[in-house]
Scaffold this motif. Structure first.
Motif, PDB file in Angstrom:
ATOM      1  N   HIS A  78      28.767   8.311 -76.045  1.00  0.00           N
ATOM      2  CA  HIS A  78      27.543   6.930 -75.900  1.00  0.00           C
ATOM      3  C   HIS A  78      26.234   7.628 -76.381  1.00  0.00           C
ATOM      4  O   HIS A  78      25.930   8.567 -75.667  1.00  0.00           O
ATOM      5  CB  HIS A  78      27.614   6.704 -74.448  1.00  0.00           C
TER       6      HIS A  78
ATOM      7  N   LEU B 173      33.371   0.303 -73.707  1.00  0.00           N
ATOM      8  CA  LEU B 173      34.004   1.794 -73.089  1.00  0.00           C
ATOM      9  C   LEU B 173      35.244   1.289 -72.914  1.00  0.00           C
ATOM     10  O   LEU B 173      36.258   2.196 -73.511  1.00  0.00           O
ATOM     11  CB  LEU B 173      33.363   1.908 -71.528  1.00  0.00           C
TER      12      LEU B 173
ATOM     13  N   VAL C 291      33.536   9.387 -70.890  1.00  0.00           N
ATOM     14  CA  VAL C 291      32.486   9.326 -71.903  1.00  0.00           C
ATOM     15  C   VAL C 291      31.565  10.219 -71.821  1.00  0.00           C
ATOM     16  O   VAL C 291      31.115  10.673 -70.565  1.00  0.00           O
ATOM     17  CB  VAL C 291      31.864   7.806 -71.646  1.00  0.00           C
TER      18      VAL C 291
END
Ligand code: SF4
Ligand code: SF4
Length: 578
Positions: A322, A388, A396
């Protein structure tokens, strides 16, 4: 129809706007052609498609109307034609607060999708700062700002707690590596790397500190962590308060300078990196005499230079990445984390969209501290949850502590089977530990430089407790101020009239004329009204009584007990000395 008189706060907000209108701001306030191309960029719009008040251009227009009404000739001459309007009541300000803090995370995704170069996030930050300057803000923003002003970090971590955590992590590291030389050096002089962290690491994630220490130690780095001024986060970025931004950044820069550090390494935190490396020197008005870099670059460099060896087969779980808005969109850190990830994991899967087009974790811009907007935030997090889930990864990775919290909340709320981690944890897990590492020799800390930054300033200290009077006087005189003293309200007013000091520190509860009456008398007297006042009281419940008075608010307000650092920091801020 008779127009309502403008509230004091609204009037002040408009006046203060004038000072914020630099070229970048005016460009963003005038360039919008209402094409609507930015609309679908915003995660709030995507999750509230029937509510036009979430559109970036609509939100920007609320600020633009004020600009037009007061600073653009079209709005002054034909306001009805150009939609110029200005806030009149405190309810108008509350509506602006709801937009500035509750409907935008300052993620800048709309910015990069605007063909006219309109940077709404910059406009929104300005509006936040103006609202904060007149005391209109979510309670969480007030609390966190106060902690950072007064305690020196966003989470109110005390120095003892911080140093104890470093000691604890130092012991953990020595134990893990079975090496008594594997420690966390504190205040080492002339270090090549001074490492600064997010207070969240002390509070909730001390393992990240130990992991970073392990990497520095194995790389054979001459490194240190500062005992003070160690917080690289900066709530000024979120609150729009440039004074807070400058004071926080300066604290860190001064400490690294005092230690004669060659490079400041900033642990994985998006807003910390942007504030410290990109915005801080401007807020602080300083030329920073050392290099600053993200720990992502540091870790990558160590691998490239062969200073550490990693074994990616130790991280085989599928991971995605991310991009933090501040690291990526605002500071251009796109490829380095990916290169590093590919060196330390076996199964990296991109998230789409990514890099500059990635969506905010939805907890950015200080949103995690504004609990009144939590339902709105979690609703907007649906965009992130879908992103996601589509990766199929079970972990993540993000280089931002704020995003760790935002993503964790999103994962919990949407019941995703995922975990959040950071690059430092993956690198530490993949690192190959050599037999024994040579540790650079420690040098004794230098004596702190003497600062007489209050030289030439005249300060009247008013307090009926003799020991408090002596203490404040000693601290202020040690820093060069000329101090006058008064132990009661009548004496304080007499000295103020005679001496016209630059600042009065004012206790509230005193026999005879109390501090509240003194404050009001000062503000009502045209000869004394411009004297700056810092209330220092042991009765925090009186705060409302002071701020509700129909006079301009005090320039500072501190709750007792006040330590030396807090007193000096606030006095310098009020007197605008650095
Ligand atoms: S894309 Fe730019 S010009 Fe178009 S509406 Fe949005 S801010 Fe205005
Ligand atoms: S900065 Fe981000 S949250 Fe704010 S309006 Fe633009 S896209 Fe939406």
């Amino acid at each position: 129809m008779k127009q309502q008189p403008r509230s004091q706060k609204a009037q002040k907000l408009i006046e203060r706007m004038a000072k914020k209108l630099n070229r970048q701001m005016v460009g963003s306030l005038t360039a919008c052609v209402h094409c609507g191309l930015c609309t679908d960029s915003c995660h709030y719009v995507l999750t509230n498609p029937d509510d036009p008040t979430y559109a970036p251009a609509y939100k920007a227009d609320r600020v633009r109307k004020i600009f037009k009404r007061h600073f653009d000739w079209t709005g002054r001459v034909i306001p009805w034609w150009v939609g110029a309007e200005s806030p009149t009541t405190d309810e108008d300000l509350a509506e602006l607060k709801d937009i500035a803090f509750g409907k935008c995370t300052n993620c800048r995704r709309c910015t990069i999708n605007c063909p006219m170069g309109v940077d709404f996030a910059v406009v929104n930050r300005m509006m936040r700062g103006l609202l904060v300057s007149v005391g209109v803000m979510p309670e969480g923003v007030a609390v966190v700002s106060k902690d950072q002003w007064e305690i020196g970090n966003q989470m109110g971590v005390l120095k003892e707690e911080y140093l104890e955590t470093l000691e604890w992590m130092s012991e953990e590291l020595s134990g893990e590596l079975d090496d008594p030389g594997a420690v966390i050096p504190v205040d080492l002089m002339d270090a090549d790397v001074v490492y600064s962290i997010n207070p969240r690491e002390v509070k909730y994630d001390p393992r990240s500190i130990a992991d970073a220490a392990k990497i520095f130690h194995i790389a054979g780095e001459k490194w240190t962590m500062p005992s003070e001024g160690w917080d690289m986060t900066n709530f000024g970025l979120f609150s729009g308060d440039d004074d807070l931004g400058g004071a926080v950044a300066r604290r860190l820069y001064d400490k690294v300078t005092e230690l004669r550090g060659r490079k400041l390494v900033i642990s994985e935190c998006g807003h910390g990196y942007r504030s410290t490396r990109c915005e801080g020197p401007n807020w602080a008005g300083m030329d920073v005499p050392f290099v600053m870099e993200s720990s992502v670059n540091t870790m990558l460099r160590y691998i490239r230079e062969g200073r550490i060896t990693v074994d990616k087969t130790r991280n085989t779980t599928p991971v995605t990445f991310h991009d933090s808005c501040n690291n990526a969109r605002s500071c251009g850190l796109y490829e380095e984390p990916r290169e590093l990830l590919n060196l330390v994991v076996t199964d990296f899967r991109e998230m789409y969209p990514n890099r500059s087009e990635n969506y905010c974790c939805t907890g950015g811009g200080g949103a995690m501290s504004m609990s009144e907007y939590t339902p709105r935030r979690l609703k907007s997090a649906k965009v992130k949850a879908d992103q996601l889930a589509a990766t199929g990864a079970s972990v993540v990775v993000t280089s931002c502590h704020n995003c760790v919290d935002g993503l964790s909340d999103c994962i919990r709320h949407y019941k995703l089977n995922m975990q959040v981690t950071q690059l430092v944890n993956l690198v530490a897990n993949a690192i190959v530990v050599p037999a024994r590492v040579a540790v650079p020799a420690a040098v004794e800390p230098a004596a702190a430089p003497v600062h007489l930054s209050l030289a030439g300033r005249r300060i009247l200290v008013v307090d009926d407790e003799p020991d408090v009077l002596v203490y404040y006087t000693a601290v202020l005189e040690d820093n060069g101020a000329t101090v006058l003293e008064a132990a009661d309200g009548d004496t304080a007013l007499a000295i103020a009239r005679r001496e016209k000091p630059d600042l009065i520190t004012l206790d509230l509860s005193m026999p005879g004329t109390d501090g509240g009456k003194v404050f009001e008398a000062l503000r009502h007297d045209p000869d004394l009204a411009s004297i700056r006042v810092c209330i220092i009281t042991g009765r925090p419940e009186l705060r409302r009584l002071i701020y509700d008075r129909p006079v301009p608010p005090p320039e500072g307000y501190l709750d007792k007990p006040v330590d030396e650092e807090t007193l000096l920091l606030n006095v310098k801020k009020i007197l605008e000395v650095h």
